[in-house]
Write a protein that holds these residues in place. Structure first.
Motif, mmCIF file in Angstrom:
data_model
loop_
_atom_site.group_PDB
_atom_site.id
_atom_site.type_symbol
_atom_site.label_atom_id
_atom_site.label_comp_id
_atom_site.label_asym_id
_atom_site.label_seq_id
_atom_site.Cartn_x
_atom_site.Cartn_y
_atom_site.Cartn_z
ATOM 1 N N GLY A 22 0.782 -1.237 0.065
ATOM 2 C CA GLY A 22 -0.066 0.017 0.016
ATOM 3 C C GLY A 22 0.927 1.183 -0.133
ATOM 4 O O GLY A 22 2.072 1.047 0.128
ATOM 5 N N PHE A 23 0.038 2.394 -0.112
ATOM 6 C CA PHE A 23 1.095 3.675 -0.312
ATOM 7 C C PHE A 23 0.172 4.698 0.542
ATOM 8 O O PHE A 23 -0.808 4.771 0.332
ATOM 9 C CB PHE A 23 1.414 4.057 -1.667
ATOM 10 N N ALA A 24 0.830 5.645 1.004
ATOM 11 C CA ALA A 24 0.371 6.723 1.828
ATOM 12 C C ALA A 24 1.124 7.834 0.979
ATOM 13 O O ALA A 24 2.186 8.251 1.068
ATOM 14 C CB ALA A 24 0.563 6.648 3.103
ATOM 15 N N VAL A 25 0.058 8.771 0.440
ATOM 16 C CA VAL A 25 0.768 10.115 -0.388
ATOM 17 C C VAL A 25 0.336 11.161 0.247
ATOM 18 O O VAL A 25 -0.906 11.543 0.250
ATOM 19 C CB VAL A 25 0.296 9.675 -1.893
ATOM 20 N N SER A 26 1.283 12.008 0.588
ATOM 21 C CA SER A 26 0.899 13.376 1.194
ATOM 22 C C SER A 26 0.222 14.291 0.192
ATOM 23 O O SER A 26 0.612 14.300 -1.292
ATOM 24 C CB SER A 26 1.987 13.989 1.590
ATOM 25 N N LYS A 27 -0.906 14.976 0.524
ATOM 26 C CA LYS A 27 -1.570 15.744 -0.418
ATOM 27 C C LYS A 27 -0.958 17.068 -0.614
ATOM 28 O O LYS A 27 -0.921 17.867 -1.881
ATOM 29 C CB LYS A 27 -3.039 16.167 0.136
#
Length: 282
Positions: A94-99
């Motif tokens: 999975g990935f967490a992408v900063s807005k």
């Protein structure tokens, strides 16, 4: 409107096999199950932007054996989270992408998915995460029942952490059968205390291979009781794989839907679904 109205809203060139969608502040975000990108499409400019999540020899139109199978996307706090289906070991990322700056953190999901499989007694052939939503501090993961056991499961990961000793509970959800084909979860979004979901029917019992499309339904689950409130066929020909709330000023509740038509075209169609509030009332 006879309960609901479905229409094609716009086409986005440059993305195929759209599998998940979010919408906020005029910005559509999408993932594709055969791509390594997060896609962003502002409605005001109509200019598609790609953000690479994981490099590789091929990053779009990735072959089935090598793809990450990104099936779920959700926004939480200041980040966009993307999840692989977990249907093979290669799909447990999975990935967490900063807005704000698009910094990307990789999430190793094997331990979380293993806890889910163990809690519900689901074997590898029946495990296939297709949608993720946020409810308060918790995460809601939807397992699509397109394996041999037909297990449509709503998992709750209690608390915000996905990697530190995750605490998981689950409920089995019975979905309809149409023309002999069972429906399986494909995505969901939360509004208030209700989980609005879409589900699709396909011939065959495989979390890996695609089958002939049998249609899509829209439904609602009460998150207090975890009981199915409604379900209704919205198409007998489309395989909708993503749903997001879409704000309107009408008397209906509106959503954006994206479709994976199992083709190699580089264009995806975004649909708008308007559902009459009176039909949604318990």
């Amino acid at each position: 409107m006879n309960g609901f109205y479905l229409q094609a809203l716009l086409k986005i060139v440059g993305i195929s096999a759209a599998s998940g969608i979010t919408f906020s502040d005029g910005l559509i975000r999408l993932v594709s199950d055969n791509s390594n990108y997060l896609y962003e499409y502002p409605l005001d400019t109509g200019q598609l932007t790609r953000y690479l999540l994981k490099d590789g020899e091929h990053t779009e139109q990735v072959a089935k054996a090598w793809k990450m199978d990104l099936e779920a996307i959700v926004e939480r706090d200041d980040a966009t989270y993307v999840f692989g289906s977990g249907s093979t070991p290669a799909r447990e990322l999975g990935f967490a992408v900063s807005k704000t700056d698009r910094r990307t953190d990789t999430l190793q999901l094997h331990a979380l998915y293993d806890v889910m499989r163990s809690a519900a007694g689901i074997g590898p052939d029946d495990f296939n995460i297709e949608g993720v939503a946020v409810y308060g501090a918790d995460w809601l993961f939807l397992n699509r029942g397109n394996g041999p056991g037909g297990r449509n499961v709503l998992f709750t990961v209690h608390g915000p952490s996905l990697t530190e000793n995750p605490q998981v509970s689950y409920e089995e959800i019975d979905l309809p059968v149409m023309d002999g084909l069972p429906f399986g979860f494909s995505d969901a979004t939360v509004a208030g205390d209700t989980l609005y979901f879409i589900a699709t029917a396909e011939a065959g019992q495989s979390t890996y291979h695609d089958g002939e499309v049998g249609g899509s339904l829209f439904g609602a689950i009460d998150l207090g009781s975890r009981k199915l409130l409604h379900s209704r066929i919205i198409s007998r020909t489309h395989k909708f794989e993503g749903i997001a709330r879409y704000p309107t000023e009408t008397g209906s509740v509106s959503f954006l839907l994206c479709e994976d038509d199992d083709s190699t075209t580089d264009t995806t169609t975004i649909y708008r679904l308007d559902v009459d509030r009176s039909w949604l009332a318990p």
